[in-house]
Design a protein around this motif. Structure first.
Motif, PDB file in Angstrom:
ATOM      1  N   GLU A  16       0.831  -1.207   0.000  1.00  0.00           N
ATOM      2  CA  GLU A  16       0.000   0.000   0.000  1.00  0.00           C
ATOM      3  C   GLU A  16       0.865   1.256   0.000  1.00  0.00           C
ATOM      4  O   GLU A  16       0.630   2.192  -0.769  1.00  0.00           O
ATOM      5  CB  GLU A  16      -0.924  -0.012   1.231  1.00  0.00           C
ATOM      6  CG  GLU A  16      -1.784   1.227   1.413  1.00  0.00           C
ATOM      7  CD  GLU A  16      -2.873   1.392   0.377  1.00  0.00           C
ATOM      8  OE1 GLU A  16      -3.528   2.444   0.371  1.00  0.00           O
ATOM      9  OE2 GLU A  16      -3.071   0.459  -0.439  1.00  0.00           O
ATOM     10  N   ILE A  17       1.872   1.293   0.852  1.00  0.00           N
ATOM     11  CA  ILE A  17       2.741   2.471   0.936  1.00  0.00           C
ATOM     12  C   ILE A  17       3.560   2.636  -0.346  1.00  0.00           C
ATOM     13  O   ILE A  17       3.685   3.745  -0.878  1.00  0.00           O
ATOM     14  CB  ILE A  17       3.677   2.354   2.161  1.00  0.00           C
ATOM     15  CG1 ILE A  17       2.864   2.536   3.451  1.00  0.00           C
ATOM     16  CG2 ILE A  17       4.797   3.386   2.093  1.00  0.00           C
ATOM     17  CD1 ILE A  17       3.667   2.364   4.733  1.00  0.00           C
ATOM     18  N   LEU A  18       4.090   1.552  -0.842  1.00  0.00           N
ATOM     19  CA  LEU A  18       4.914   1.624  -2.050  1.00  0.00           C
ATOM     20  C   LEU A  18       4.111   2.113  -3.258  1.00  0.00           C
ATOM     21  O   LEU A  18       4.595   2.918  -4.059  1.00  0.00           O
ATOM     22  CB  LEU A  18       5.519   0.247  -2.340  1.00  0.00           C
ATOM     23  CG  LEU A  18       6.532   0.179  -3.496  1.00  0.00           C
ATOM     24  CD1 LEU A  18       7.743   1.061  -3.183  1.00  0.00           C
ATOM     25  CD2 LEU A  18       6.965  -1.260  -3.734  1.00  0.00           C
ATOM     26  N   SER A  19       2.868   1.647  -3.362  1.00  0.00           N
ATOM     27  CA  SER A  19       2.057   2.017  -4.530  1.00  0.00           C
ATOM     28  C   SER A  19       1.484   3.433  -4.430  1.00  0.00           C
ATOM     29  O   SER A  19       1.181   4.051  -5.453  1.00  0.00           O
ATOM     30  CB  SER A  19       0.908   1.019  -4.705  1.00  0.00           C
ATOM     31  OG  SER A  19       0.011   1.068  -3.606  1.00  0.00           O
ATOM     32  N   LYS A  20       1.346   3.950  -3.203  1.00  0.00           N
ATOM     33  CA  LYS A  20       0.706   5.256  -3.029  1.00  0.00           C
ATOM     34  C   LYS A  20       1.689   6.404  -2.775  1.00  0.00           C
ATOM     35  O   LYS A  20       1.323   7.562  -2.918  1.00  0.00           O
ATOM     36  CB  LYS A  20      -0.280   5.189  -1.851  1.00  0.00           C
ATOM     37  CG  LYS A  20      -1.379   4.144  -1.995  1.00  0.00           C
ATOM     38  CD  LYS A  20      -2.385   4.530  -3.048  1.00  0.00           C
ATOM     39  CE  LYS A  20      -3.489   3.484  -3.181  1.00  0.00           C
ATOM     40  NZ  LYS A  20      -4.318   3.366  -1.973  1.00  0.00           N
ATOM     41  N   SER A  21       2.918   6.106  -2.370  1.00  0.00           N
ATOM     42  CA  SER A  21       3.867   7.183  -2.071  1.00  0.00           C
ATOM     43  C   SER A  21       4.381   7.812  -3.367  1.00  0.00           C
ATOM     44  O   SER A  21       4.560   7.137  -4.381  1.00  0.00           O
ATOM     45  CB  SER A  21       5.037   6.653  -1.243  1.00  0.00           C
ATOM     46  OG  SER A  21       5.675   5.572  -1.899  1.00  0.00           O
ATOM     47  N   LYS A  22       4.620   9.118  -3.300  1.00  0.00           N
ATOM     48  CA  LYS A  22       5.050   9.862  -4.485  1.00  0.00           C
ATOM     49  C   LYS A  22       6.539   9.683  -4.752  1.00  0.00           C
ATOM     50  O   LYS A  22       6.990   9.765  -5.893  1.00  0.00           O
ATOM     51  CB  LYS A  22       4.738  11.346  -4.302  1.00  0.00           C
ATOM     52  CG  LYS A  22       3.257  11.632  -4.087  1.00  0.00           C
ATOM     53  CD  LYS A  22       3.038  13.083  -3.712  1.00  0.00           C
ATOM     54  CE  LYS A  22       1.560  13.336  -3.377  1.00  0.00           C
ATOM     55  NZ  LYS A  22       1.327  14.723  -2.891  1.00  0.00           N
ATOM     56  N   ASN A  23       7.308   9.469  -3.703  1.00  0.00           N
ATOM     57  CA  ASN A  23       8.754   9.318  -3.848  1.00  0.00           C
ATOM     58  C   ASN A  23       9.308   8.604  -2.613  1.00  0.00           C
ATOM     59  O   ASN A  23       8.564   8.300  -1.669  1.00  0.00           O
ATOM     60  CB  ASN A  23       9.431  10.688  -4.023  1.00  0.00           C
ATOM     61  CG  ASN A  23       8.967  11.687  -2.980  1.00  0.00           C
ATOM     62  OD1 ASN A  23       8.977  11.401  -1.785  1.00  0.00           O
ATOM     63  ND2 ASN A  23       8.550  12.877  -3.446  1.00  0.00           N
ATOM     64  N   ASP A  24      10.615   8.350  -2.621  1.00  0.00           N
ATOM     65  CA  ASP A  24      11.241   7.618  -1.510  1.00  0.00           C
ATOM     66  C   ASP A  24      11.132   8.392  -0.201  1.00  0.00           C
ATOM     67  O   ASP A  24      10.984   7.793   0.872  1.00  0.00           O
ATOM     68  CB  ASP A  24      12.704   7.338  -1.821  1.00  0.00           C
ATOM     69  CG  ASP A  24      12.886   6.249  -2.863  1.00  0.00           C
ATOM     70  OD1 ASP A  24      11.914   5.504  -3.099  1.00  0.00           O
ATOM     71  OD2 ASP A  24      13.991   6.139  -3.437  1.00  0.00           O
ATOM     72  N   ARG A  25      11.211   9.703  -0.272  1.00  0.00           N
ATOM     73  CA  ARG A  25      11.133  10.506   0.953  1.00  0.00           C
ATOM     74  C   ARG A  25       9.767  10.345   1.616  1.00  0.00           C
ATOM     75  O   ARG A  25       9.680  10.158   2.838  1.00  0.00           O
ATOM     76  CB  ARG A  25      11.387  11.978   0.619  1.00  0.00           C
ATOM     77  CG  ARG A  25      11.394  12.880   1.847  1.00  0.00           C
ATOM     78  CD  ARG A  25      11.662  14.309   1.463  1.00  0.00           C
ATOM     79  NE  ARG A  25      11.651  15.177   2.624  1.00  0.00           N
ATOM     80  CZ  ARG A  25      11.782  16.491   2.576  1.00  0.00           C
ATOM     81  NH1 ARG A  25      11.950  17.104   1.406  1.00  0.00           N
ATOM     82  NH2 ARG A  25      11.748  17.206   3.690  1.00  0.00           N
TER      83      ARG A  25
END
Length: 242
Positions: free
Chosen positions: A182-191
Motif C-alpha cells: 500500500e505504501i509503495l504504490s501510493k507514495s510519491k517518492n522515496d522521501r
C-alpha cells in the motif's frame, strides 16, 4: 590520563551497543516486513487465538465439542437478520449455511448475508456449508465464499480448512506485506515512503497511540487506505506483544 576519555567513550559505547545496533538496524529498514523480521523472528501461529462462528440452524452438523477444544472461541448462531451482519465483525472465520439462517429469506438468505459479510471491514473468511451444493441457485453463494464444504462436517475437514485459511489471514508477515504494498504504490517518492514507514514504526514502537496514528494518516496521507493500514498494523503488533 589522556587515554581516560577514549576509554570512557569505549565503555559507554559497549554499554549502549544494543541500543546503537538497534538504531542502525532501524535506519536500514526498507519497510514494515523488515520490521517484523527484526522484532518477531520467533513468531508462531496460535491456534487458540482463532475465533470461529457457526451460522447454521442445524449445529449438530458440526463437531462443536471438537472445535471448542481446539480453537480459542466458537460461537453458534442459528438465526440472524441481514441487518445484524455487523455481529460477525471480529470473527476470523464463519461457517455459513445458505438456507434456514436468515430471517428475511429462510430459503436463500445466506447468499445476501455472504455479500454483506464480504463488505465488512477486515471481513472474516467465509466457508459456505450446505447440502444443496448442486442447486443452480447457489452458484453465486459458493463463488463468493472462500471455501465450500458439504455437510455434515468431520473434525479433520474442519481443522484442515480452518488452519489453511486462517493461518494465512492472521499472518503478521502477510499483514506487513500488505502495508508495504500500500505504501509503495501510493507514495510519491522515496522521501514520502520513508515518512509513511516511520509513522507506522512509531505506533509499533509505542511512541504514538492508535488514535494518533489514525489521525495522522487521515490528516497527512489521505492517499493511503487508512482502514487497511490500521487493521494490519494491529495484527502485526499483536504478533510480538502489547
Amino acid at each position: 590520563m589522556a587515554f581516560l576519555p577514549i576509554f570512557g567513550g569505549a565503555l559507554w559505547i559497549y554499554k549502549k551497543k544494543e541500543n546503537i545496533l538497534k538504531w542502525f538496524g532501524r535506519r536500514k529498514l526498507a519497510g514494515i516486513k523488515d520490521y517484523m523480521i527484526l522484532n518477531a523472528p520467533n513468531y508462531a501461529f496460535d491456534i487458540k487465538g482463532v475465533k470461529i462462528v457457526v451460522v447454521d440452524d442445524n449445529p449438530d452438523d458440526f463437531p462443536l465439542d471438537y472445535l471448542r477444544s481446539t480453537f480459542g472461541q466458537v460461537t453458534v448462531i442459528d438465526k440472524i437478520s441481514l441487518s445484524e451482519a455487523s455481529r460477525l465483525v471480529g470473527y476470523d472465520l464463519i461457517f455459513l449455511d445458505m438456507t434456514g439462517v436468515v430471517t428475511e429469506d429462510p430459503k436463500y438468505g445466506g447468499l445476501q448475508l455472504i455479500k454483506k459479510v464480504k463488505q465488512l471491514p477486515d471481513s472474516p473468511i467465509v466457508v459456505a456449508v450446505s447440502r444443496a451444493r448442486f442447486d443452480p441457485t447457489a452458484t453465486d453463494y459458493f463463488r463468493i465464499a472462500d471455501d465450500v464444504l458439504k455437510k455434515p462436517l468431520t473434525e479433520m475437514k474442519c481443522e484442515e480448512v480452518v488452519l489453511e485459511l486462517v493461518k494465512d489471514k492472521l499472518s503478521p508477515f502477510k499483514a506487513a506485506d500488505t502495508i508495504d504494498s500500500e505504501i509503495l504504490s501510493k507514495s510519491k517518492n522515496d522521501r514520502e515512503k520513508d515518512k509513511m514507514n516511520n509513522l507506522v514504526f512509531s505506533f509499533l514502537d509505542k511512541k504514538i497511540l492508535l488514535d494518533e496514528l489514525r489521525g495522522e494518516l487521515l490528516n497527512s496521507y489521505r492517499n493511503l487506505d487508512t482502514s487497511l493500514i490500521l487493521v494490519n498494523v494491529q495484527r502485526i503488533k499483536a504478533a510480538y506483544g502489547p
